[in-house]
Design an enzyme around this catalytic site. Sequence first.
Site, PDB file in Angstrom:
ATOM      1  CD  GLU A  25      -1.614   4.796   3.243  1.00 46.83           C
ATOM      2  OE1 GLU A  25      -2.696   5.409   3.363  1.00 46.83           O
ATOM      3  OE2 GLU A  25      -1.487   3.791   2.517  1.00 46.83           O
ATOM      4  CG  HIS A  78      -1.975  -1.018   1.204  1.00 47.36           C
ATOM      5  ND1 HIS A  78      -3.111  -0.914   1.973  1.00 47.36           N
ATOM      6  CD2 HIS A  78      -2.110  -2.180   0.507  1.00 47.36           C
ATOM      7  CE1 HIS A  78      -3.909  -1.953   1.754  1.00 47.36           C
ATOM      8  NE2 HIS A  78      -3.304  -2.739   0.871  1.00 47.36           N
TER       9      HIS A  78
END
Length: 158
Positions: A57, A55
């Site tokens: 992040e 992802h």
Amino acid sequence: MSEDQKTFMMMAIELSKNGMDSGKGGPFGCIIVKDGKVVGRGSNSVSSTKDPTAHAEVVAIRDACKNLDNFQLDGCEIYTSCEPCPMCLGAIYWARPKAVFYANTKQDAANAGFDDQFIYDELDKPIGERKITFHQLLGNEAKVVFQEWIKKEDKTLY
């Protein structure tokens, strides 16, 4: 909201679009900033890397930690194009930045087909009632390693 904050958030949003347009993964981007400078960046690359943890992040945290030569993000700010999912939220708390700024909400993500509510629901259930079965094995054997960790004098706490 400062001009710098707007600039950093626009960078995260651009990463989300560029990653999506280039086929890297879903429409998510993230920038990590320390002392006014970008130290990490990432866009979702789940589908291109075949890695469900890739992802935006998490990719940005990995990049920032490598660039800062540290496993924590002390004094950093995270700018992410969407409110973090449960996995990213966990990674963010382990990284310990000072603040997180997000653009889209988790409801916006759900409306776009990225609904994480089922994970929150699963976390609230007793282990025996979750959709994925969990089984404890060799707990006593594993505790021996924890006992050694407790006694270890040269450990790095995190």
